[in-house]
Motif scaffolding. Structure first.
Motif: not given
Ligand code: ADP
Length: 235
Positions: A8-11, A15-20, A34-49, A53-55
């Protein structure tokens, strides 16, 4: 292998990413759609450090990016806007990345050949077309010969030949046993490239499975995608 677990990532209120939760496995191309704004980039940016993540966790071979001993040799990434210095020549950009990651200089010529930029190696990055810039980004990602490749919207802005080239490259990587995770908001572009699918909408994973599982009962991936968004139901 890439493992995203209860991420999960909250701004503030968003909730940009929610329990994925999902995985991307070796030898397979996993489409992260996923559509624009779905949380794809946020997930990948967390994966790549690049973002915290919020959790939850996002790991590569069981480790967080920042704990990897040789990040560039473990995972190659193409992210939007993560480019080379415009005034630099393509070959100098690659040499610089290679040197700062203790990758043999000879590898630079190999990746230039691989992405078909050998003829443009002395050209300055600012003179590159969008397609060439994407290919240089992919060359950079491949410098360390990583077993895991992550690409965020690699087909954005490319012409049909460029899109076809990327699709073939992704299939080749998977055939070599690499783990490929590729995001896109264009369903049609992905249907004959991916083995596995993860569909995300408003931060939540709404569908995941093999291509056949996801498309079953629908006429196309596109139709399955819109049905998934409409119901928001996890399978
Ligand atoms: P996608 O890659 O699927 O288009 P993103 O991960 O870029 O989606 O964005 C997911 C959501 O998080 C969007 O609502 C976006 O506006 C928001 N968001 C992304 N980055 C930030 C940020 N740095 N600050 C605030 N909100 C953000």
């Amino acid at each position: 292998m890439i493992e995203i677990s209860h991420l999960s990532k909250r701004y503030h209120a968003t909730a940009a990413v929610d329990d994925a939760t999902f995985t991307a496995r070796p030898g397979r191309v996993t489409g992260f759609l996923g559509p624009n704004g779905a949380g794809k980039s946020t997930t990948l940016r967390i994966l790549l450090g690049l973002s915290a993540a919020t959790s939850g966790t996002a790991t590569i071979d069981g480790r967080r990016y920042r704990d990897l001993e040789h990040p560039l040799r473990t995972v190659g990434a193409l992210l939007d806007g993560a480019g080379a210095v415009p005034e630099r020549r393509a070959v100098d950009h690659l040499r610089w990345v290679a040197q700062s990651n203790r990758i043999p200089r000879a590898r630079v010529d190999e990746v230039l050949e691989l992405v078909d930029l050998t003829g443009a190696r002395r050209q300055r990055v600012r003179t590159f077309s969008l397609g060439m810039t994407q290919r240089l980004g992919i060359a950079t990602a491949l410098l360390g010969d990583p077993q895991v490749v992550v690409l965020d919207e690699p087909t954005n802005g490319l012409d049909p030949a460029g899109i076809r080239w990327i699709r073939t490259l992704l299939r080749d990587f998977a055939a070599q046993g690499r783990t490929v995770l590729v995001s896109s908001h264009q369903m049609a572009e992905m249907s004959d490239t991916v083995d596995d699918l993860v569909i995300i909408d408003r931060g939540r994973v709404v569908v995941r499975g093999t291509l056949d599982e996801v498309v079953a009962g629908h006429l196309s991936l596109e139709e399955a995608f819109f049905a998934a968004l409409a119901t928001g139901a996890a399978r």
